[in-house]
Write an enzyme that holds these catalytic residues in place. Sequence first.
Site: not given
Ligand code: PGA
Length: 251
Positions: A9-10, A95, A167, A173, A213, A234-235
């Site tokens: 997920n960018w 999300h 999630e 994040g 994360s 995400g990241g």
């Molecule tokens: P993250 O984000 O891997 O940066 O924690 C995950 C997401 O929000 O789908």
Amino acid sequence: MRIPVIAGNWKLYKKTAEALRLVQDLSPLVADVQGVEIILAPSFTVLGPVRSLLNDSPIAIAGQDCFWEEEGAYTGEVSPGMLVDAGCSHVIIGHSERRHYFAETDETVNKKIRAAIQAGLFTIVCIGETLQERERNETFDVLERQIKAGLTDLSDDEMKKVLLAYEPVWAIGTGKTATDEQAQEAHAFIRRLVAECFSDSCADGLRILYGGSVKPDNIRSLMSQPDVDGALVGGASLTAESFAAIIHYQK
Ligand code: PGA
């Protein structure tokens, strides 16, 4: 046998040149991967260029959201059919950032899921509790409410187009991942609930992704949990090396 899914997920990152560079760097690193579905969710403006660059690659692309109406006077919205038109096979719905910053509710999530499925999209439906909810021991109540309300009126057949992403909001994040046990406990609860609300076969086939994360160094143990079928990243999906390492978690 549920085919594992690794989705990136960018979020609000990557303009065209950066997006294309990421795809160019990632593609050769994952060209040999088999038995894992890879999905990228770029921003709307780069879906077309990313799809063109991927050409006939098995990597799928997803929208990060969509509206529930197919067309009309809804300035700023993107419809499920527009995502299909741009080459998407998937869309992320609900999300926690959408719920938090853009006032999405279980009701709007449900409308979006139904419209997306109607347009032929697979929907990655995100659910998860906040830190306060976990501390108040409300995790399972929150998951139950989000699943029951979010998936209202879906048939077993439509559920074949749904993937769930657990999630925990406190892990997104923040660098704090749920432990393997916390992830497994939540995923098992979700699968049991889907069996109750729909059917055993629906629950057995359902892919439940973990998100929050996820990194190259924690993916392997998360994926070894029996009810963790993939990851929404995400990241760590923003650089080719780390996302490729996650996709290669079996190595
Ligand atoms: P993250 O984000 O891997 O940066 O924690 C995950 C997401 O929000 O789908």
